[in-house]
Write a protein that holds these residues in place. Structure first.
Motif, PDB file in Angstrom:
ATOM      1  N   TYR A 106       2.630   0.830   9.296  1.00 34.96           N
ATOM      2  CA  TYR A 106       2.309  -0.339   8.469  1.00 34.96           C
ATOM      3  C   TYR A 106       1.380  -1.297   9.215  1.00 34.96           C
ATOM      4  N   GLY A 127      -2.161   0.138   8.288  1.00 29.73           N
ATOM      5  CA  GLY A 127      -2.196  -0.793   7.160  1.00 29.73           C
ATOM      6  C   GLY A 127      -2.879  -2.107   7.473  1.00 29.73           C
ATOM      7  N   TRP A 171       4.074   1.818   0.990  1.00 32.37           N
ATOM      8  CA  TRP A 171       3.669   0.545   1.578  1.00 32.37           C
ATOM      9  C   TRP A 171       2.454   0.709   2.493  1.00 32.37           C
ATOM     10  N   ILE A 172       2.249   1.901   3.034  1.00 32.02           N
ATOM     11  CA  ILE A 172       1.108   2.106   3.935  1.00 32.02           C
ATOM     12  C   ILE A 172      -0.205   1.881   3.193  1.00 32.02           C
ATOM     13  N   ILE A 184      -0.508  -1.784   1.713  1.00 32.23           N
ATOM     14  CA  ILE A 184      -0.853  -2.788   2.731  1.00 32.23           C
ATOM     15  C   ILE A 184      -2.314  -2.656   3.142  1.00 32.23           C
ATOM     16  N   TYR A 235       7.226   1.683  10.461  1.00 27.52           N
ATOM     17  CA  TYR A 235       6.785   0.290  10.480  1.00 27.52           C
ATOM     18  C   TYR A 235       5.557   0.104  11.383  1.00 27.52           C
TER      19      TYR A 235
END
Length: 436
Positions: A113, A117, A60-61, A64, A110
């Motif tokens: 992120y 991100g 997800w890093i 995003i 998170y």
């Protein structure tokens, strides 16, 4: 419709010798942004080990980051329209540098992120498109040459930054690396400061963010789907290429070098096909071999190539050459099928599809890798997506269904309104960056 000022000098030529300073500043803007962004495969390995997370959560890093960059470059165009290219790049540099610097204090995934991100992606998105727009505002006669110089910064960044990041990791660990990258990102402010605003005079109109005209053309829908597949496939490869190589027994150092090999081949491919000219680039045999032929090879034999390091380098070079050709092919084929004005109006939709492919690709491949416990299936998926993007573009190219078949006569006349407000319509200056 939003307007930005362009000097009267552009009606007869370019804006003086300083324009090349702007081009060089834009080159380094692309160099920094793409160099850091396309090193997501290196960061994927680092963050996975630091936070002891699986491929799905870590992916997800990078997803995003790519998503935020692509989406911001479109959604935040109003900022550039009101404050100009110079301030867009400067503010983008400040935000991205802050996002990278926050890596010094993050303790949870998170938080990565949000910082690496979202914040870094927003900053890069604010700076990326305006840097190209600044060149288009300062050049008229030599626009193609200038843009070729600027976009070569993409390949150069992919070559340099993976090796640079690996070296920094050896000496400064991951937090120190992000701190140095933050300082490098601050140089975007210097690049932005060099992008002097054009004088007051003629006005170039930015196309609407979302126009209905392209949606009436079935060819444009095909290009949106092709962009979605391409974004999905290329994101998977950039993100998991080093991890796949390490899974096959390569060291971290040699795995990082594979990303640089992609950049070398991409840079070479862009230069070759950009300077070969329109007809040579879209030659039937060249188009089939470079888009579909290489796509089949990349899809079908990736597990065989990854058995040894020489094969891994070969795969990286093939993908880099393929990606460099495909972006050139897409840009020229889009103009051939739709015309430059329709593409300019549709750039918002195309960027949304690229953003969508980026945000979905990493997690989807991560789930597949965890389910099958092998990387090869993710690379089969990525290669298939790249192949489908090429097949779709080739089908529409040979069908040759242009804009005139789908737009009524009054709408055609509306599209012929000059983009330069002038009583003398000897030249048209388009205020949209080309597809890259």
């Amino acid at each position: 419709m939003i307007a930005i000022n362009v000097p009267d000098a552009m009606m007869s030529g370019d804006t003086g010798g300083y324009r090349w300073v702007v081009a060089i500043a834009a080159f380094f803007t692309q160099f920094i942004i793409c160099g850091i962004t396309y090193s997501i495969g290196v960061f994927h390995i680092v963050f996975s080990k630091i936070f002891n997370e699986d491929h799905f959560n870590t992916s997800w890093i990078g997803s995003i980051l790519l998503y935020s960059t692509a989406l911001t470059s479109v959604v935040m165009r109003f900022f550039m329209a009101h404050f100009g290219c110079r301030w867009s790049v400067i503010v983008g540099g400040l935000i991205s540098a802050f996002g990278l610097a926050m890596g010094m204090v993050v303790t949870e995934m998170y938080q990565v992120y949000l910082t690496f991100g979202v914040l870094t992606g927003i900053g890069f998105g604010l700076a990326c498109t305006p840097s190209i727009m600044a060149v288009e505002q300062h050049f008229y006669k030599q626009r193609i040459q200038a843009l070729s110089v600027v976009l070569s910064g993409v390949g150069a960044g992919i070559v340099v930054f993976p090796v640079l990041i690996r070296t920094l990791l050896d000496h400064l660990a991951w937090r120190g690396t992000l701190w140095i990258l933050s300082g490098i990102a601050l140089n975007l402010c210097v690049c932005g400061a060099l992008m002097s605003p054009v004088g007051r005079g003629k006005q170039v109109h930015l196309m609407p963010l979302l126009s209905c005209v392209p949606l009436r053309n079935i060819t444009f829908h095909g290009m949106c789907i092709a962009n979605l597949f391409w974004s999905f496939g290329s994101t998977v490869i950039y993100m998991y290429l080093p991890a796949y190589a390490m899974d096959q027994g390569s060291t971290f150092d040699t795995s990082v070098f594979l990303v640089s090999c992609v950049g070398m081949a991409s840079f070479t491919s862009r230069v070759i096909f950009s300077f070969m000219g329109h007809n040579s680039t879209l030659d039937d045999m060249t188009a089939i071999l470079c888009s579909i032929g290489l796509g089949v090879v990349i899809t079908g034999i990736c597990p065989l190539l990854f058995d040894d390091y020489a094969g891994q380098i070969g795969y990286s070079l093939l993908f880099g050459f393929y990606s460099g050709y495909w972006t050139t092919f897409l840009s020229q084929a889009s103009r051939e099928l739709l015309g430059p004005e329709c593409i300019a109006k549709g750039n918002g939709y195309l960027s949304f599809m690229i953003a969508l492919g980026s945000i979905v690709a990493g997690p989807a491949a991560g789930l597949l890798i965890q389910e099958e416990t092998e990387f090869k299936y993710a690379f089969y998926l990525a290669g298939s997506a790249l192949l489908w993007s090429s097949v779709i573009m080739m089908l529409f190219k040979y069908q040759s269904c242009g804009l005139e078949n789908f737009v009524s006569e009054p709408e055609k006349n509306d599209q012929k309104i000059p983009l330069v407000e002038s009583s003398d319509d000897k030249c048209l200056i388009k205020g949209e960056p080309i597809l890259v």
